[in-house]
Enzyme design. Structure first.
Site, mmCIF file in Angstrom:
data_model
loop_
_atom_site.group_PDB
_atom_site.id
_atom_site.type_symbol
_atom_site.label_atom_id
_atom_site.label_comp_id
_atom_site.label_asym_id
_atom_site.label_seq_id
_atom_site.Cartn_x
_atom_site.Cartn_y
_atom_site.Cartn_z
ATOM 1 N N ASP A 328 0.948 -1.200 -0.035
ATOM 2 C CA ASP A 328 0.156 -0.242 0.035
ATOM 3 C C ASP A 328 0.800 1.019 -0.244
ATOM 4 O OD1 ASP A 328 -2.797 1.188 0.683
ATOM 5 O OD2 ASP A 328 -1.613 2.148 2.344
ATOM 6 N N GLU A 381 1.248 0.017 -5.022
ATOM 7 C CA GLU A 381 0.280 0.176 -5.123
ATOM 8 C C GLU A 381 1.054 2.117 -5.037
ATOM 9 O OE1 GLU A 381 -3.478 3.037 -3.769
ATOM 10 O OE2 GLU A 381 -1.526 2.154 -1.723
#
Length: 655
Positions: A328, A381
């Site tokens: 993330d 990401e």
């Protein structure tokens, strides 16, 4: 569970035996930032050191502490009862063995810092935590009799970059809840009975769970982690999660976990100022505080922190058999000025904005993951143009297996939100992605971030009346599944959820009683089936050779035509998209091979809630050069439709 009544009883004092699971080599690796299995050493471990008395070994890193003791129900939360021993090797580790403590015991560390500050901290390496809002750690283990040997032995083949990856992203707490008790979560085991057959029915190859690590604040969706080594107790025990993973594997479904090494919350029982000093985070807020999430940034330049994080990544792959990690907020890690104004950040040693320590950490992370588990994937990401994110470290890349294609997502949703009458003016948005589609190993994400905070659900991003909204979404999915790159769809999108995602309640499963929503679901099922069976759609996902424009410039009609190719060149597919509600009659398309062609998928079929536009005609090439091809054929294009064509093979049984 016993109440936490604190005791002043000193009869238990010093009932801690000297014992260690750490060797000199462990300490050397830890201090060098190269110990990647700290979960075997630090934390709490039930042991029988002398062969006669079982208890628990505790070890915690707290170099700024003056005293560390273990407190819990077993000693009445007496801070003076069980002092740990500091190691002699300047590692900053405190350790000791406490007899007669076993699995299920609740505990924390009481830390008195060098400045005299008194802290009660949960164990960073604990394998289980209390159910929030309680915050104590629990002595536990990760022992489990796995039955997923077939998957584990073959996953190198299944998880390869030349294999289909169609990922279903799930927030476990809101995918489905009990109709009888909608405020209660379905646990790992109960949800397995519903989720596994559903994913299998839909044909997704992998599931991605939003963070399942322990987190104190449910509305953070799991992205504010406190218990990095603990499966969230909201849904059951670690073994319950293992059961869910095992059931997925036994049904040929891979598992990706969202992993958050970018920041952590400032809850006082967690990592923040763990021993009274800025141990895991930077001391300067210009480096250590994240303004967007009001959280704290790991100090990637500190070796012991690198060991902690890399050990954690490997832990989930090792102990929980996960097949990949989606990392993330990588962009926030790469740049020191991320979400900061001038004067709010500190340049690197060369005066630049890149976070050199984080870059080095990410490279080391990926080398460690692929070095020990070459049959998994890491996925970044990452929303910027940082180069070579998904290229090997030895070539100068960050080493990820894949990267989310955020540009494709933004341009695609922007284009599809336009009234079709205006799409001719936005034609470049829908074609631009192929300019850079092969610079990285891209995954196409339609994730949770696109259906929250007033952004509307996917179906309500589409223009037009009800029929056009559903036709547009079916068309978008056709475009997505035939575009180069792996795929990710957030839960609910696969049946046209109308409400924005609400983490406090179940998806709107009742919508599936209506034909338009059934149609979206059937389209996604069929596209998943085609994607998995047609090598042209995945075998060269990351190579220029696998994609060719046939017609990219027809903005006036808003029509796109392109081909996809796999390892067998003769099995090319041709995709024709009509991006307006106007049928296009006698639309000539250049085709790569002579012969008869057949429509193997049509998003406008009545069974999908389409118009049922008549396509009952032969598609035979003519010797008419068109769109750079020597032969072509005339098609009638249904409104707001996607067609997939394949050459007719008279010798093939399936024809």
């Amino acid at each position: 569970m016993k109440s936490r009544k604190k005791s002043s009883d000193t009869s238990l004092q010093n009932n801690v035996r000297s014992y260690s699971r750490l060797t000199d080599y462990d300490i050397h690796l830890f201090k060098a930032g190269k110990h990647y299995k700290l979960y075997e050493k630090l934390g709490s471990h039930v042991v029988e050191p002398d062969g006669d008395r079982t208890g628990t070994y505790f070890a915690v890193w707290a170099p700024n502490a003056r005293q560390v003791s273990v407190i819990g129900n077993f000693n009445g939360w007496n801070r003076d009862a069980h002092y740990l021993n500091p190691r002699w090797d300047s590692s900053g580790i405190w350790e000791g063995f406490i007899p007669d403590i076993g699995v299920g015991e609740v505990y924390k560390y009481f830390i008195r810092s060098s400045s005299g500050e008194e802290l009660e901290k949960s164990d960073p390496y604990a394998l289980r935590w209390e159910l929030p809002p309680h915050t104590a750690s629990i002595v536990w283990d990760t022992w489990y009799e796995w039955t997923d040997e077939e998957w584990m032995q073959s996953r190198f083949e299944r998880n390869g970059l030349k294999k289909p990856w169609s990922v279903y992203e799930v927030h476990l707490g809101s995918w489905m809840r009990s109709p009888d008790s909608p405020e209660e979560f379905l646990g790992y085991r109960l949800v397995a009975d519903k989720l596994v057959p559903y994913i299998k029915e839909m044909g997704f190859t992998h599931i991605e769970f939003m963070p399942l690590m322990e987190h104190p604040y449910y509305p953070s969706w799991g992205y504010q982690v406190t218990g990095y080594f603990a499966a969230s107790s909201r849904y059951g025990t670690p073994q319950d999660l293992m059961y869910l993973i095992e059931q997925l594997h036994n049904n040929n479904i891979g598992i990706i976990l969202d992993w958050v090494p970018s920041h952590f919350p400032g809850d006082m029982h967690g990592l923040f100022r763990f021993d009274g000093s800025h141990l895991y985070e930077h001391s300067n807020e210009k480096e250590g505080f994240h303004p967007d999430w009001k959280s704290y940034i790991f100090n990637y330049g500190r070796n012991e922190v690198r060991s902690f994080l890399i050990s954690n990544a490997l832990f989930w792959i090792d102990r929980y058999h996960v097949d990949g990690l989606r990392v993330d907020a990588v962009a926030s890690m790469l740049y020191r000025d991320y979400s900061r104004k001038e004067g709010e950040w500190i340049p690197n040693e060369f005066g630049g904005r890149e976070n050199l320590e984080a870059i080095s950490f990410l490279k080391e992370l990926n080398v460690a993951v692929y070095g020990q588990f070459p049959d998994v994937q890491t996925i970044a990401e990452e929303s910027t143009a940082f180069p070579r994110v998904s290229k090997p470290v030895f070539t100068g890349g960050l080493g990820f297996g894949m990267k989310w294609m955020m540009g494709w997502m933004n341009d695609t949703l922007k284009y599809f939100s336009q009234d079709p009458i205006h799409r001719r003016y936005f034609h470049g948005d829908i074609t631009f992605s192929t300019v850079y589609a092969f610079t990285e190993n891209f995954m196409l994400p339609l994730s949770h971030d696109e259906v929250v905070h007033g952004k509307k659900s996917l179906i309500y991003k589409m223009p037009g009346d009800e029929w056009q909204k559903f036709a547009n979404l079916r068309l978008l999915y056709t475009y997505m599944f035939t575009h180069p790159g792996t795929k990710l769809i957030f839960m609910g999108g696969e049946f046209g959820q109308t409400n924005e995602w609400n983490f406090e309640q179940s998806l709107d499963w009742h919508l599936l009683q209506f034909k338009p929503h059934q149609g979206i679901k059937e389209v996604v099922k069929e596209l998943n089936s085609l994607y998995r069976s047609e090598g042209a759609l995945y075998e060269k996902n990351f190579e220029w050779e696998g994609f060719r424009w046939i017609e990219s410039g027809d903005a006036e009609n808003s029509v796109l035509v392109y081909s996809r190719k796999g390892e067998i060149a003769e099995e090319k597919l041709v995709i024709v998209l009509n991006l307006t509600p106007v049928p296009r009659y006698n639309y000539r398309v250049g085709l790569p091979y002579h012969g008869d062609w057949q429509v193997i998928f049509n998003s406008d079929e009545e069974k999908y809630y389409g118009s049922g536009f008549d396509l009952n005609y032969a598609i035979t090439t003519q010797q008419v050069p068109w769109q750079g091809r020597e032969q072509s054929a005339v098609l009638h294009l249904p409104p707001l439709s996607g067609l997939i064509l394949k050459r007719f093979n008279r010798n093939a049984k399936f024809w």
